[in-house]
Each structure stands twice: as structure tokens, then as C-alpha cells.
Design a protein around this motif. Structure first.
Motif, short mmCIF file in Angstrom:
data_model
loop_
_atom_site.label_atom_id
_atom_site.label_comp_id
_atom_site.label_asym_id
_atom_site.label_seq_id
_atom_site.Cartn_x
_atom_site.Cartn_y
_atom_site.Cartn_z
N ARG A 111 0.87 -1.18 0.00
CA ARG A 111 0.00 0.00 0.00
C ARG A 111 0.90 1.22 0.00
O ARG A 111 1.88 1.29 0.74
CB ARG A 111 -0.88 0.03 1.25
CG ARG A 111 -1.98 -1.02 1.19
CD ARG A 111 -3.05 -0.80 2.25
NE ARG A 111 -3.84 0.36 1.88
CZ ARG A 111 -4.11 1.36 2.71
NH1 ARG A 111 -3.68 1.38 3.94
NH2 ARG A 111 -4.85 2.38 2.31
N VAL A 112 0.55 2.20 -0.83
CA VAL A 112 1.40 3.36 -1.05
C VAL A 112 0.62 4.64 -0.80
O VAL A 112 -0.52 4.77 -1.24
CB VAL A 112 1.95 3.35 -2.50
CG1 VAL A 112 2.82 4.57 -2.75
CG2 VAL A 112 2.71 2.06 -2.78
N LEU B 169 5.61 5.83 1.39
CA LEU B 169 5.06 7.17 1.27
C LEU B 169 5.90 7.97 0.29
O LEU B 169 7.12 8.11 0.47
CB LEU B 169 5.03 7.87 2.63
CG LEU B 169 4.44 9.28 2.63
CD1 LEU B 169 2.97 9.25 2.22
CD2 LEU B 169 4.62 9.94 3.99
N PHE B 170 5.26 8.47 -0.73
CA PHE B 170 5.91 9.36 -1.70
C PHE B 170 5.47 10.77 -1.38
O PHE B 170 4.27 11.04 -1.26
CB PHE B 170 5.49 9.00 -3.14
CG PHE B 170 6.13 7.75 -3.66
CD1 PHE B 170 7.12 7.82 -4.62
CD2 PHE B 170 5.75 6.50 -3.19
CE1 PHE B 170 7.72 6.67 -5.10
CE2 PHE B 170 6.33 5.35 -3.66
CZ PHE B 170 7.33 5.42 -4.62
N VAL B 171 6.42 11.67 -1.22
CA VAL B 171 6.12 13.06 -0.88
C VAL B 171 6.50 13.93 -2.07
O VAL B 171 7.66 13.90 -2.52
CB VAL B 171 6.90 13.51 0.39
CG1 VAL B 171 6.57 14.96 0.71
CG2 VAL B 171 6.57 12.60 1.55
N PHE C 282 -4.37 6.67 10.86
CA PHE C 282 -3.66 6.26 9.65
C PHE C 282 -2.20 5.90 9.92
O PHE C 282 -1.46 5.57 9.00
CB PHE C 282 -3.77 7.34 8.57
CG PHE C 282 -5.18 7.52 8.09
CD1 PHE C 282 -5.78 6.55 7.31
CD2 PHE C 282 -5.92 8.62 8.46
CE1 PHE C 282 -7.09 6.69 6.89
CE2 PHE C 282 -7.23 8.77 8.05
CZ PHE C 282 -7.81 7.80 7.26
N GLU C 283 -1.81 5.94 11.18
CA GLU C 283 -0.45 5.58 11.56
C GLU C 283 -0.16 4.12 11.21
O GLU C 283 -0.96 3.23 11.51
CB GLU C 283 -0.27 5.81 13.06
CG GLU C 283 1.14 5.61 13.53
CD GLU C 283 1.29 5.94 15.01
OE1 GLU C 283 2.05 5.23 15.68
OE2 GLU C 283 0.64 6.89 15.48
N GLN C 284 0.96 3.89 10.53
CA GLN C 284 1.41 2.55 10.15
C GLN C 284 0.42 1.79 9.25
O GLN C 284 0.36 0.57 9.30
CB GLN C 284 1.72 1.73 11.40
CG GLN C 284 2.80 2.32 12.28
CD GLN C 284 4.16 2.40 11.59
OE1 GLN C 284 4.57 1.46 10.92
NE2 GLN C 284 4.84 3.52 11.72
N THR C 285 -0.34 2.51 8.44
CA THR C 285 -1.28 1.83 7.54
C THR C 285 -0.75 1.71 6.12
O THR C 285 -1.39 1.09 5.28
CB THR C 285 -2.64 2.58 7.50
OG1 THR C 285 -2.44 3.90 7.00
CG2 THR C 285 -3.28 2.62 8.88
N LEU C 286 0.41 2.30 5.85
CA LEU C 286 1.00 2.26 4.51
C LEU C 286 2.38 1.63 4.57
O LEU C 286 3.07 1.71 5.59
CB LEU C 286 1.12 3.68 3.94
CG LEU C 286 -0.19 4.44 3.78
CD1 LEU C 286 0.09 5.91 3.51
CD2 LEU C 286 -1.04 3.84 2.68
N HIS D 165 -5.10 0.67 -2.70
CA HIS D 165 -3.68 0.37 -2.87
C HIS D 165 -2.83 1.63 -2.84
O HIS D 165 -1.71 1.63 -2.35
CB HIS D 165 -3.43 -0.35 -4.20
CG HIS D 165 -4.12 -1.66 -4.30
ND1 HIS D 165 -5.23 -1.85 -5.08
CD2 HIS D 165 -3.86 -2.85 -3.71
CE1 HIS D 165 -5.62 -3.11 -4.98
NE2 HIS D 165 -4.82 -3.73 -4.15
N VAL D 166 -3.37 2.71 -3.42
CA VAL D 166 -2.66 3.99 -3.47
C VAL D 166 -3.61 5.05 -2.89
O VAL D 166 -4.74 5.19 -3.35
CB VAL D 166 -2.26 4.37 -4.91
CG1 VAL D 166 -1.49 5.69 -4.92
CG2 VAL D 166 -1.45 3.26 -5.56
N VAL D 167 -3.13 5.76 -1.87
CA VAL D 167 -3.94 6.76 -1.18
C VAL D 167 -3.22 8.10 -1.22
O VAL D 167 -2.05 8.20 -0.83
CB VAL D 167 -4.18 6.36 0.29
CG1 VAL D 167 -5.01 7.41 1.00
CG2 VAL D 167 -4.85 5.00 0.38
N GLY D 168 -3.92 9.13 -1.67
CA GLY D 168 -3.35 10.47 -1.70
C GLY D 168 -3.97 11.35 -0.65
O GLY D 168 -5.17 11.26 -0.38
#
Length: 136
Positions: free
Chosen positions: A43-44, A133-135, A126-130, A112-115
Motif C-alpha cells: 500500500r502506497v 510514502l511518496f512526498v 492512519f499511523e502505520q497503515t502504509l 492500494h494507493v492513497v493520496g
């Protein structure tokens, strides 16, 4: 591009900054790195202070899925964006990206991908759910 995607996939607990002027392929490579991770079951997250930047990456994922990724299709790759409201800047009638206006929307914990912005990702639920992480 392949080297960068391989480097991203091999990372563990580190940071890889990618910097460059406009129109040099940063988003192109980012999108393909994200989809490579999704193919492996990760998950990203995509974060930025700007919803426009997040939308650009998610739309890039959508286009890549449509154009040239035979391993993942629109039917089995879920994309979601936590948006501020109904006027989210996406084209009218767009499908393939769930636009959630509530932090409680299940798409945000299942996609799968969350923005989302830094404010979204800083929420305790949402801590530790991905996995990544792309910033932007």
C-alpha cells in the motif's frame, strides 16, 4: 528509469530524494515506481501540501494503468484521494480514483494507493497503515 524503480523497491527505512526541473520525468518515474510496489502487494501513500500535486500523481497512475501496465488493471488497482470537497479539480465523470470527502471513507483504508495532505496522514488512525510514502 528501471534503475530508479529497482532502487525504490530495494529500500528499507530510508529516503530517496528525486529532484529536477519541470518536464524531466519525475512524475513518470514516480508513477511507475508506485505501480511496481502495488504489483508486489504494497500500500502506497502520496502526500503533498498541494491537492493539485497529489491529483497529478494519481492521474499519472490512472493513465499508466490504462496505457502500458499489463500486470495491473483499473479493475484490480484501487486509487483514492482524500479531497477537501466536491470541487476537487478532477475531470467530470472521471472513474478509477475514489475521491473521499470524509476521513472515515473506507476507500482510504482499503485502496492500494492513497493520496492526501500531510494533515491527512498525520491523523493517528492512519499511523502505520502504509508500506511506502511518496512526498511531492
Amino acid at each position: 528509469m528501471a534503475g530508479t524503480i529497482a532502487a525504490v523497491g530495494a529500500m528499507g527505512g530510508s529516503v530517496l530524494p528525486i529532484q529536477g526541473p519541470p518536464c524531466t520525468g519525475k512524475t513518470f518515474v514516480t508513477v511507475r515506481a508506485i505501480l511496481s510496489l502495488v504489483r508486489k502487494g504494497h500500500r502506497v501513500g502520496v502526500a503533498s501540501n498541494s491537492h493539485e500535486a497529489i491529483r497529478n500523481v494519481l492521474m499519472g497512475c490512472l493513465l499508466a494503468l490504462e496505457d502500458d501496465d499489463p500486470d495491473i488493471t483499473l479493475e484490480n488497482a484501487e486509487l483514492a484521494h482524500k479531497v477537501s470537497g466536491e470541487d476537487d479539480g478532477y475531470p467530470e465523470g472521471l472513474t478509477g480514483i475514489t475521491r473521499a470527502t470524509s476521513n472515515d471513507d473506507p476507500a482510504l483504508t482499503e485502496a492500494h494507493v492513497v493520496g492526501g495532505t500531510a494533515f491527512f496522514f498525520s491523523r493517528q488512525e492512519f499511523e502505520q497503515t502504509l508500506d511506502w510514502l511518496f512526498v511531492d
